[in-house]
Every structure is written in C-alpha cells, then in structure tokens.
Write an enzyme that holds these catalytic residues in place. Sequence first.
Site, PDB file in Angstrom:
ATOM      1  CB  ALA A  52      -0.875  -0.016   1.242  1.00 39.86           C
ATOM      2  N   GLY A  95       0.734  -5.001   0.480  1.00 39.79           N
ATOM      3  CA  GLY A  95      -0.366  -5.047  -0.491  1.00 39.79           C
ATOM      4  C   GLY A  95       0.066  -5.615  -1.830  1.00 39.79           C
ATOM      5  CD  GLU A  98      -2.268  -7.701   2.087  1.00 39.65           C
ATOM      6  OE1 GLU A  98      -2.011  -6.520   1.776  1.00 39.65           O
ATOM      7  OE2 GLU A  98      -2.818  -8.013   3.151  1.00 39.65           O
ATOM      8  CD  GLU A 118       1.530  -5.778   5.377  1.00 44.36           C
ATOM      9  OE1 GLU A 118       2.316  -6.707   5.680  1.00 44.36           O
ATOM     10  OE2 GLU A 118       0.862  -5.783   4.339  1.00 44.36           O
TER      11      GLU A 118
HETATM   12  N1  CAA Z   1       4.616   3.365  -0.266  1.00 42.11           N
HETATM   13  C1  CAA Z   1       5.041   4.541  -0.716  1.00 42.11           C
HETATM   14  N2  CAA Z   1       6.274   4.751  -1.239  1.00 42.11           N
HETATM   15  C2  CAA Z   1       7.101   3.688  -1.318  1.00 42.11           C
HETATM   16  C3  CAA Z   1       6.723   2.407  -0.868  1.00 42.11           C
HETATM   17  C4  CAA Z   1       5.408   2.255  -0.338  1.00 42.11           C
HETATM   18  N3  CAA Z   1       4.950   1.083   0.068  1.00 42.11           N
HETATM   19  N4  CAA Z   1       7.756   1.572  -1.066  1.00 42.11           N
HETATM   20  C5  CAA Z   1       8.752   2.279  -1.607  1.00 42.11           C
HETATM   21  N5  CAA Z   1       8.354   3.578  -1.761  1.00 42.11           N
HETATM   22  C6  CAA Z   1       9.120   4.671  -2.302  1.00 42.11           C
HETATM   23  C7  CAA Z   1      10.207   5.142  -1.347  1.00 42.11           C
HETATM   24  O1  CAA Z   1       9.676   6.008  -0.382  1.00 42.11           O
HETATM   25  C8  CAA Z   1      11.175   5.781  -2.293  1.00 42.11           C
HETATM   26  O2  CAA Z   1      10.672   7.071  -2.629  1.00 42.11           O
HETATM   27  P1  CAA Z   1      11.641   8.373  -2.473  1.00 42.11           P
HETATM   28  O3  CAA Z   1      12.746   8.114  -3.459  1.00 42.11           O
HETATM   29  O4  CAA Z   1      10.748   9.490  -2.855  1.00 42.11           O
HETATM   30  O5  CAA Z   1      12.121   8.358  -1.063  1.00 42.11           O
HETATM   31  C9  CAA Z   1      11.080   4.934  -3.554  1.00 42.11           C
HETATM   32  O6  CAA Z   1       9.831   4.233  -3.465  1.00 42.11           O
HETATM   33  C10 CAA Z   1      12.181   3.891  -3.668  1.00 42.11           C
HETATM   34  O7  CAA Z   1      12.211   3.158  -2.460  1.00 42.11           O
HETATM   35  P2  CAA Z   1      13.522   2.942  -1.589  1.00 42.11           P
HETATM   36  O8  CAA Z   1      14.455   4.095  -1.766  1.00 42.11           O
HETATM   37  O9  CAA Z   1      13.105   2.624  -0.192  1.00 42.11           O
HETATM   38  O10 CAA Z   1      14.144   1.684  -2.327  1.00 42.11           O
HETATM   39  P3  CAA Z   1      15.072   0.554  -1.675  1.00 42.11           P
HETATM   40  O11 CAA Z   1      15.527  -0.301  -2.814  1.00 42.11           O
HETATM   41  O12 CAA Z   1      16.093   1.140  -0.777  1.00 42.11           O
HETATM   42  O13 CAA Z   1      14.080  -0.319  -0.751  1.00 42.11           O
HETATM   43  C11 CAA Z   1      12.069  -1.514  -0.242  1.00 42.11           C
HETATM   44  C12 CAA Z   1      13.040  -1.044  -1.325  1.00 42.11           C
HETATM   45  C13 CAA Z   1      12.740  -2.530   0.661  1.00 42.11           C
HETATM   46  C14 CAA Z   1      10.878  -2.178  -0.955  1.00 42.11           C
HETATM   47  C15 CAA Z   1      11.587  -0.316   0.592  1.00 42.11           C
HETATM   48  O14 CAA Z   1      11.167   0.717  -0.292  1.00 42.11           O
HETATM   49  C16 CAA Z   1      10.460  -0.618   1.508  1.00 42.11           C
HETATM   50  O15 CAA Z   1      10.667  -1.197   2.569  1.00 42.11           O
HETATM   51  N6  CAA Z   1       9.203  -0.229   1.141  1.00 42.11           N
HETATM   52  C17 CAA Z   1       8.057  -0.395   1.966  1.00 42.11           C
HETATM   53  C18 CAA Z   1       7.554  -1.841   1.955  1.00 42.11           C
HETATM   54  C19 CAA Z   1       6.385  -1.998   2.897  1.00 42.11           C
HETATM   55  O16 CAA Z   1       6.491  -1.802   4.085  1.00 42.11           O
HETATM   56  N7  CAA Z   1       5.199  -2.391   2.349  1.00 42.11           N
HETATM   57  C20 CAA Z   1       4.011  -2.587   3.122  1.00 42.11           C
HETATM   58  C21 CAA Z   1       3.160  -1.362   3.080  1.00 42.11           C
HETATM   59  S1  CAA Z   1       1.749  -1.432   4.152  1.00 42.11           S
HETATM   60  C22 CAA Z   1       0.593  -2.382   3.338  1.00 42.11           C
HETATM   61  O17 CAA Z   1       0.821  -2.857   2.238  1.00 42.11           O
HETATM   62  C23 CAA Z   1      -0.721  -2.536   4.045  1.00 42.11           C
HETATM   63  C24 CAA Z   1      -1.647  -3.529   3.428  1.00 42.11           C
HETATM   64  O18 CAA Z   1      -1.575  -4.702   3.652  1.00 42.11           O
HETATM   65  C25 CAA Z   1      -2.783  -3.108   2.583  1.00 42.11           C
END
Ligand code: CAA
Length: 244
Positions: A52, A95, A98, A118
């Site tokens: 998400a 997500g 998912e 999450e």
């Molecule tokens: N939402 C919004 N932006 C996101 C994102 C997300 N889920 N995942 C990555 N991005 C963005 C980052 O903020 C970054 O943007 P900026 O350059 O503007 O800062 C860009 O994408 C690139 O990401 P990273 O610089 O973090 O890239 P990385 O290679 O260093 O890391 C990653 C990759 C491990 C996937 C890391 O981005 C990460 O941990 N992302 C979040 C993953 C996460 O926690 N997902 C679960 C979300 S909650 C959910 O999904 C609820 C549900 O069940 C419905």
Amino acid sequence: MLTLTLHRPEALNALNTALLGELADILDQSAQDDRIAAVVITGSQRAFAAGADIKEMATLDAVGVLQDPRVGYWKRISQFPKPIIAAVNGFALGGGCELAMHADILIAGHQAQFGQPEINLGIIPGAGGTQRLLRAVGKSTAMQMVLTGEPISAQRAYEAGLISEITQAELTLERAQSIARTIARKAPLAVQQAKDVLLKALDMDLATGLQYERKAFTLLAATQDRNEGIQAFMEKRQPLYKGC
Ligand code: CAA
C-alpha cells in the site's frame, strides 16, 4: 488476453487508492468483455508492488481507514470471475504480495521477493494477507513472514506452494502470457466454473465442496461448448468454443 502493468516507478508501484481503483475498474470491464479470457498482472523488474502507499496511508485516521474505498476495490478484484495470472519480479511486499495472492496463478522471476512487512510499521496485513498467505504456505511459514516482516525468496515461495513456477526475470511476463493464451483456448464457461469451484475449496469442507463441484459439472453439461469439446475429440480436430 489482457496484460496490465502496474506503473508507479517513483514509488516502486505502491498501490495508492487511484491505482487500486483503476485496477478494480478495468477488471470489472474485462469481466464483461468476451474477448478477454484471462488477465495477466505484472509490474517492473524492480518491483511488482511494494505495498500500500505508505505516504497516503499516513494521512488516514481510524475513521479514514474504516471508510477506505480500497476495501471495496479489493473485494471487486477478488470477485473477478476470469483467471488472473501474476507475473512477479522484484518486490511483492505488503499489499503487493496481497495483490499477487489475488491472482489464480503466480509466476515469479528468480530474484522476486514475497513479504508481509506491515509489522515493521506497527500494523498487520489488511488486504487478506494473513488469510490468503496462511492458506497458500501453511501456518509456520505464514507466521514467520507476518511476525518477522522478513520476505522470502522466489525459491522459498515455490517450495512453499505460493507460486507455481520460477523463470528467468526477463521471461516471467512471456511465460505468464503463454499460460493465459493456453487458458484462452479452453471453453470460457468451463474455465470460469473451474476457477470458482477451486477457490471455494479453500473455504468449504470436503463433502460440501464435492457437492458444489458436481453442480458446476452438471451445469456445464448444458453448454454448447461441452458438446463441441466432445465432438471435436471424436472427430480428431481442435474444438471451436463459443462461450455458450
Ligand atoms: N509506499 C510509498 N512509497 C514507497 C513504498 C510504499 N509502500 N515503497 C517504496 N516507496 C518509495 C520510497 O519512499 C522511495 O521514494 P523516495 O525516493 O521518494 O524516497 C522509492 O519508493 C524507492 O524506495 P527505496 O528508496 O526505499 O528503495 P530501496 O531499494 O532502498 O528499498 C524496499 C526497497 C525494501 C521495498 C523499501 O522501499 C520498503 O521497505 N518499502 C516499503 C515496503 C512496505 O512496508 N510495504 C508494506 C506497506 S503497508 C501495506 O501494504 C498494508 C496492506 O496490507 C494493505
């Protein structure tokens, strides 16, 4: 066959409300379109979808979460009656994982990662992750993934039964499309009944599931395509299905 490519490269294809709503709308339209037998959903080599959209999620309070239109979008995606094939490369997290699990067949490149991180945000999966993951990979692996937030590799996902094939990254989409084309050559009503009956198997006891299967099997006996399939076999030719 329809191929949908998630494209929010600036956020690793994070599923914001607009993207998820668009996906639900396209699937609703595709359900009514006889030219589309199956749908392939893919992302980029770097990310299928990283979850998400966390930045958008941060703006929601409890009432916002309660009234979140995405709940309805997820429901519509889950009710799509035709096969969905996910072609996954890179991150399939939260997500994103998912969404991949809403697909009926999952194909992944060897560097794909599946995870429910999450817990690292102080929340839990909210789009079916706990329920579908447990059914797909079993209790211990699902618990480990959800409680630690640590992703699993494509190889591990394959061994656990989450995905059905691993490919080279550059061949994942092609393979998913090839499977979709194979399905598109089958009788559409039989394909949709098969999907429905198989999904019900996850929720029903065996006796009820067998009864449900028998009803669908009987229903298909009334279709022209069933006669065509059997006739074509007898005449040693390819069947020409019409979807009726
Ligand atoms: N939402 C919004 N932006 C996101 C994102 C997300 N889920 N995942 C990555 N991005 C963005 C980052 O903020 C970054 O943007 P900026 O350059 O503007 O800062 C860009 O994408 C690139 O990401 P990273 O610089 O973090 O890239 P990385 O290679 O260093 O890391 C990653 C990759 C491990 C996937 C890391 O981005 C990460 O941990 N992302 C979040 C993953 C996460 O926690 N997902 C679960 C979300 S909650 C959910 O999904 C609820 C549900 O069940 C419905």
